[in-house]
Design a protein around this motif. Structure first.
Motif, PDB file in Angstrom:
ATOM      1  N   LYS A  55       0.836  -1.207   0.000  1.00  0.00           N
ATOM      2  CA  LYS A  55       0.000   0.000   0.000  1.00  0.00           C
ATOM      3  C   LYS A  55       0.871   1.258   0.000  1.00  0.00           C
ATOM      4  O   LYS A  55       0.646   2.179  -0.793  1.00  0.00           O
ATOM      5  N   GLU A  56       1.864   1.288   0.873  1.00  0.00           N
ATOM      6  CA  GLU A  56       2.738   2.466   0.969  1.00  0.00           C
ATOM      7  C   GLU A  56       3.552   2.667  -0.303  1.00  0.00           C
ATOM      8  O   GLU A  56       3.695   3.797  -0.788  1.00  0.00           O
ATOM      9  N   THR A  99       2.827   1.575  -3.346  1.00  0.00           N
ATOM     10  CA  THR A  99       1.905   1.964  -4.420  1.00  0.00           C
ATOM     11  C   THR A  99       1.557   3.434  -4.300  1.00  0.00           C
ATOM     12  O   THR A  99       1.566   4.171  -5.297  1.00  0.00           O
ATOM     13  N   PHE A 100       1.267   3.883  -3.093  1.00  0.00           N
ATOM     14  CA  PHE A 100       0.948   5.292  -2.859  1.00  0.00           C
ATOM     15  C   PHE A 100       2.124   6.178  -3.268  1.00  0.00           C
ATOM     16  O   PHE A 100       1.949   7.217  -3.919  1.00  0.00           O
TER      17      PHE A 100
END
Length: 181
Positions: free
Chosen positions: A112-113, A115-116
């Protein structure tokens, strides 16, 4: 070979500590060896055998019906070993499950991190108009709210979002499907 006199169960039941001590001295070493065959760790075997002797002392009244004290002690140790092994397996399974779950959670957080970070670096490369509109859109603002805030028409907002999506789709490939704004 010198044979020791049998343990006087009646005196043991009556609370004679000397008889209990003799029982302990006679059986402790062999019960430890017996327990080690099950639990494979001397410390665990010692704990188990000590627990058995405590239980024998605390429940000595139950010894009235015991015909073979030696067999009774070995049976108690065997059951305690099985209980210990079962508890160890449960503890091991729970720890493994927690560790695996943590690994999955940590991996998901990393994905998630990362990708962000990638998306935000691409957003920073967008032309200023598209960047302003898209940044607000991913924050949850509606097209009307963005248009009002930036002083542009809703059609311009839609066009800027479309441009931003096109660039992101080109740069992110299959990852873009997670960002359908």
């Amino acid at each position: 070979m010198i044979e020791e006199p049998p343990i006087d169960i009646g005196r043991l039941i009556g609370g004679d500590e000397n008889v209990f001590q003799a029982l302990f001295v006679d059986y402790y070493p062999s019960l430890i060896s017996f327990a080690i065959k099950y639990v494979e760790r001397e410390e665990a075997a010692q704990d188990i055998v000590q627990d058995v002797f405590v239980k024998v002392w605390e429940t000595r009244e139950k010894l009235r019906g015991v015909e073979n004290l030696s067999a009774y002690l070995y049976q108690m140790v065997r059951f305690k070993c099985f209980n210990h092994l079962r508890a160890e397996k449960i503890r091991h399974d729970a720890t493994r499950s927690f560790t695996e779950e943590m690994d999955v959670v940590e991996m998901n957080e990393y994905i998630k991190e990362e990708t962000f970070r990638i998306v935000m670096s691409i957003v920073e490369e967008l032309p200023p108009g598209s960047r302003n509109v898209f940044s607000r859109a991913i924050q949850g603002y509606s097209a009307k709210e963005i248009a009002d805030e930036l002083g542009i028409t809703i059609e311009t907002v839609k066009k800027q979002k479309q441009n931003a999506r096109r660039v992101l789709k080109e740069r992110l490939g299959n990852l873009f499907m997670f960002f359908c704004l």
